[in-house]
Design an enzyme around this catalytic site. Structure first.
Site, short mmCIF file in Angstrom:
data_model
loop_
_atom_site.label_atom_id
_atom_site.label_comp_id
_atom_site.label_asym_id
_atom_site.label_seq_id
_atom_site.Cartn_x
_atom_site.Cartn_y
_atom_site.Cartn_z
N GLU A 199 -5.67 -8.30 -1.14
CA GLU A 199 -6.35 -8.17 0.16
C GLU A 199 -7.81 -7.83 -0.09
O GLU A 199 -8.12 -6.97 -0.92
CB GLU A 199 -5.75 -7.04 1.00
CG GLU A 199 -4.38 -7.32 1.54
CD GLU A 199 -3.90 -6.24 2.52
OE1 GLU A 199 -4.72 -5.65 3.23
OE2 GLU A 199 -2.68 -6.00 2.53
N GLU A 226 0.82 -1.22 0.00
CA GLU A 226 0.00 0.00 0.00
C GLU A 226 0.86 1.27 0.00
O GLU A 226 0.77 2.11 0.90
CB GLU A 226 -0.95 -0.01 1.20
CG GLU A 226 -1.92 -1.17 1.12
CD GLU A 226 -2.98 -1.21 2.21
OE1 GLU A 226 -4.03 -1.83 2.01
OE2 GLU A 226 -2.76 -0.63 3.29
C1 BG6 Z 1 -4.57 -3.19 4.84
C2 BG6 Z 1 -3.18 -3.56 5.33
O1 BG6 Z 1 -4.68 -1.84 4.67
O2 BG6 Z 1 -5.64 -3.48 5.65
C3 BG6 Z 1 -3.15 -4.72 6.31
O3 BG6 Z 1 -2.33 -3.85 4.25
C4 BG6 Z 1 -4.30 -4.56 7.29
O4 BG6 Z 1 -1.90 -4.75 6.94
C5 BG6 Z 1 -5.59 -4.62 6.49
O5 BG6 Z 1 -4.29 -5.48 8.32
C6 BG6 Z 1 -6.85 -4.61 7.34
O6 BG6 Z 1 -6.83 -3.51 8.20
P1 BG6 Z 1 -7.02 -3.67 9.75
O7 BG6 Z 1 -6.76 -2.34 10.28
O8 BG6 Z 1 -8.41 -4.12 9.94
O9 BG6 Z 1 -6.03 -4.70 10.19
#
Ligand code: BG6
Length: 472
Positions: A369, A177
Site C-alpha cells: 500500500e 496491518e
Molecule cells: C491502510 C489500510 O491503513 O490505509 C486501508 O490498510 C486504508 O484499508 C488505507 O484504506 C488508506 O487509509 P484511508 O483511511 O485513507 O482509507
C-alpha cells in the site's frame, strides 16, 4: 532510472474486499465489523455501531459494487499492465457468522471466479486473509479477538481458503496491518473496549491470539502447498526524532518499538526481550498456553508486506501539538508538505523504511500500500487531471528504486493503494480517492458507479511497461 526493475517484479494495485465489494448481504454473506461502521468525515470519526442500525449510513454496504463490476475493473487493471492484484477475502462471505463448520459455497465460488478472471490476464492474486473485517457473529458471541476461540475459527477459515485456492493463489498475507490492533482495536479487530476495562490488557491479549492464529495459518499453508509464500503485513510508521536531543531519540525509539513488537514475533518467531519488558511496564499479563512458544517459532513468515503513506515525528515534550496521520499521531515535520487529509508526504521516508526493515530482518519486502488520498474533479469530458497523484507516486517510486538499486533491498513488488477509488477506511468517505480509475459515487452513496480513467491511468501503464525507467 538507470536499470529496469526485474521482469518478475510484481507491479500492480491493492484493494480490500470490505472497501470495494459491496454486496454486503448477498449470496449468503454475513454481516462483518466493516458493515457496522457508519460514514464519518475528515474531522469526524466513524461510529462502530452494534449491528446495523436504522437511519444510519454504512458506505461499505455498497462499496463500489466490485462484486458485480469485477470483470470490467480487472480488464482495466490488465490494460494498465498489472502483474498482480492485492485484494482480500471477506471472511463473512465464506463463514457468514464466523463459527460455522461448513463454508458458504456461493462465497467461495465468487473468489474462484475473481481469481480466474485475474489469471486470464496473467494477473497474480495477492490475498489478504483478514483485512479490517471480522464476522460480526464472532463479535456478538465471543467478543472478537479477545477470545482465544477466534484462533480456531480463523484457522478453519484459512484451511478452507488454502485448500480451495491452492492452484490459483500463491501469495498470502495473514492480517492487514496487524500492528494497528494496538492503535484502533475496533477498526483493526472488531474489539470494543468496555468502560472500566484495561485497554492494554485486552488489546495485547487479542494481539497474542492473532499472532498465534497467524503462525498456525502459516504452518497449515506450508503443509497444503509448499510453494505458497505467506507474509505478514504491517503499517510502517517511519518516525523521526524531532531534534538531536537524546530524549527525543528515545521517544522515537519507543514509538517504533510499539510496531516492531509485532513484526519481531512474526519474522523471528518469539516476543523480543524488549516486547516482554514493554508488556510488563504496561501491567499486561499475557495468558499463554504451553504450546504457544512452539507455534510462534514454527509459523514464521516468508516475506514482509507493509503499507507506507507518510512519516511522523516524535518529541519528548508532551506539550507539543500533535497532528493526525494514518492511524497514528505525531508532531508536524517542517520539511514536509501534507495531503488534504493532513498526512505528511515523505517519499524519501519510503527509502528509509525499506532500508530499516531490510536491515532488521533480511526478508523479502513487498510494498502493498502506498498512495495519495485526494479530492478529484471529474471534468465534463469524463477526464480527471490528477497530476498531484502522479507527482506523489513518481516521487515514491523513485525512492523505491533507489532502495533496490543503490541500497540492495530485496523488493518483491509494489501495489499502490485503492488502484480504483473505494471507500476510505478511516473516514468512510468516497471523496478521499486514491485510484487510477475514478468511480462515480459520492459520500452519501449517490452516483452512477460508472468508471473513468484518470490521467494517472496512462502514466502508471507507462511506468509498468518501462519497468520503472519511464516515470515522466
Ligand atoms: C491502510 C489500510 O491503513 O490505509 C486501508 O490498510 C486504508 O484499508 C488505507 O484504506 C488508506 O487509509 P484511508 O483511511 O485513507 O482509507
Amino acid at each position: 532510472m538507470k536499470y529496469p526493475l526485474p521482469e518478475n517484479f510484481l507491479w500492480g494495485g491493492a484493494v480490500a474486499a470490505n472497501q470495494c465489494e459491496g454486496a454486503w448481504n448477498i449470496d449468503g454473506k454475513g454481516m462483518s465489523t466493516a458493515d457496522c461502521m457508519t460514514v464519518g468525515a475528515a474531522d469526524q470519526a466513524r461510529e462502530y455501531t452494534d449491528g446495523v442500525l436504522e437511519g444510519k449510513f454504512y458506505p461499505n454496504h455498497q462499496g463500489i459494487d466490485f462484486y458485480h463490476y469485477y470483470k470490467e475493473d480487472i480488464a482495466l487493471f490488465a490494460e494498465m499492465g498489472f502483474k498482480c492484484l492485492r485484494t482480500s477475502i471477506a471472511w463473512s462471505r465464506i463463514f457468514p457468522e464466523g463459527d460455522e463448520t461448513d463454508p458458504n459455497e456461493k462465497g467461495l465460488q465468487f473468489y474462484d471466479d475473481l481469481f480466474d478472471e485475474c489469471l486470464k490476464y496473467g494477473i497474480e492474486p495477492v490475498v489478504t486473509i483478514s483485512h479490517y473485517e471480522t464476522p460480526y457473529g464472532l463479535v456478538r458471541k465471543y467478543g472478537s479477538w479477545r477470545n482465544r476461540k477466534l484462533i480456531d475459527f480463523y484457522c478453519r477459515y484459512c484451511t478452507v481458503l488454502f485448500r480451495r485456492y491452492q492452484h490459483k493463489v500463491k501469495y498470502w498475507m495473514t492480517f492487514n496491518e496487524i500492528n494497528c490492533i494496538a492503535l484502533h482495536p475496533e477498526t483493526a479487530a472488531g474489539i470494543r473496549i468496555e468502560d472500566g476495562e484495561d485497554f492494554d490488557q485486552v488489546v495485547y491479549q487479542a494481539a497474542h491470539h492473532e499472532l498465534i492464529a497467524s503462525a498456525l495459518a502459516v504452518s497449515a499453508g506450508q503443509q497444503i502447498n509448499s510453494d505458497f509464500k505467506i507474509g505478514m503485513m504491517m503499517i510502517y510508521p517511519l518516525t523521526y526524532a524531532e531534534t538531536c536531543n537524546p530524549e527525543d531519540a528515545v521517544r522515537q525509539m519507543k514509538m517504533m518499538d510499539m510496531h516492531t513488537f509485532f513484526s519481531d514475533v512474526q519474522v523471528r518467531g518469539a516476543y523480543s526481550h524488549k516486547a516482554k519488558k514493554m508488556l510488563e511496564a504496561k501491567g499486561v499479563k499475557l495468558q499463554m498456553e504451553t504450546d504457544d512458544e512452539r507455534i510462534l517459532k514454527a509459523g514464521v513468515v516468508d516475506y514482509i508486506g507493509f503499507s507506507y503513506y507518510m512519516s511522523t515525528v516524535a518529541s519528548a515534550d508532551p506539550g507539543k501539538q500533535r497532528i493526525n496521520g494514518n492511524m497514528l499521531q505525531g508532531i508536524q515535520n517542517p520539511y514536509l508538505r501534507v495531503s488534504e487529509w493532513g498526512w505528511q508526504i515523505d517519499p524519501i521516508g519510503l527509502r528509509l523504511s525499506l532500508n530499516q526493515l531490510y536491515d532488521r530482518y533480511q526478508l523479502p519486502l513487498f510494498i502493498v500500500e502506498n498512495g495519495l488520498g485526494a479530492q478529484d474533479h471529474l471534468e465534463v469530458d469524463g477526464r480527471v487531471h490528477d497530476f498531484y497523484r502522479i507527482d506523489y507516486l513518481r516521487a515514491h517510486i523513485e525512492q523505491m528504486i533507489l532502495a533496490v538499486e543503490e541500497d540492495g533491498v530485496d523488493l518483491m513488488g509494489y501495489t499502490p493503494w485503492g488502484c480504483i477509488d473505494l471507500v476510505s477506511a478511516s473516514t468512510g468517505e468516497m471523496s478521499k480517492r486514491y485510484g487510477f480509475i475514478y468511480v462515480d459515487r459520492d459520500d452519501n452513496g449517490q452516483g452512477t458507479l460508472r468508471r473513468y480513467k484518470k490521467d494517472s491511468f496512462s502514466w502508471y501503464k507507462k511506468v509498468i511497461e518501462s519497468r520503472g525507467t519511464d516515470l515522466d
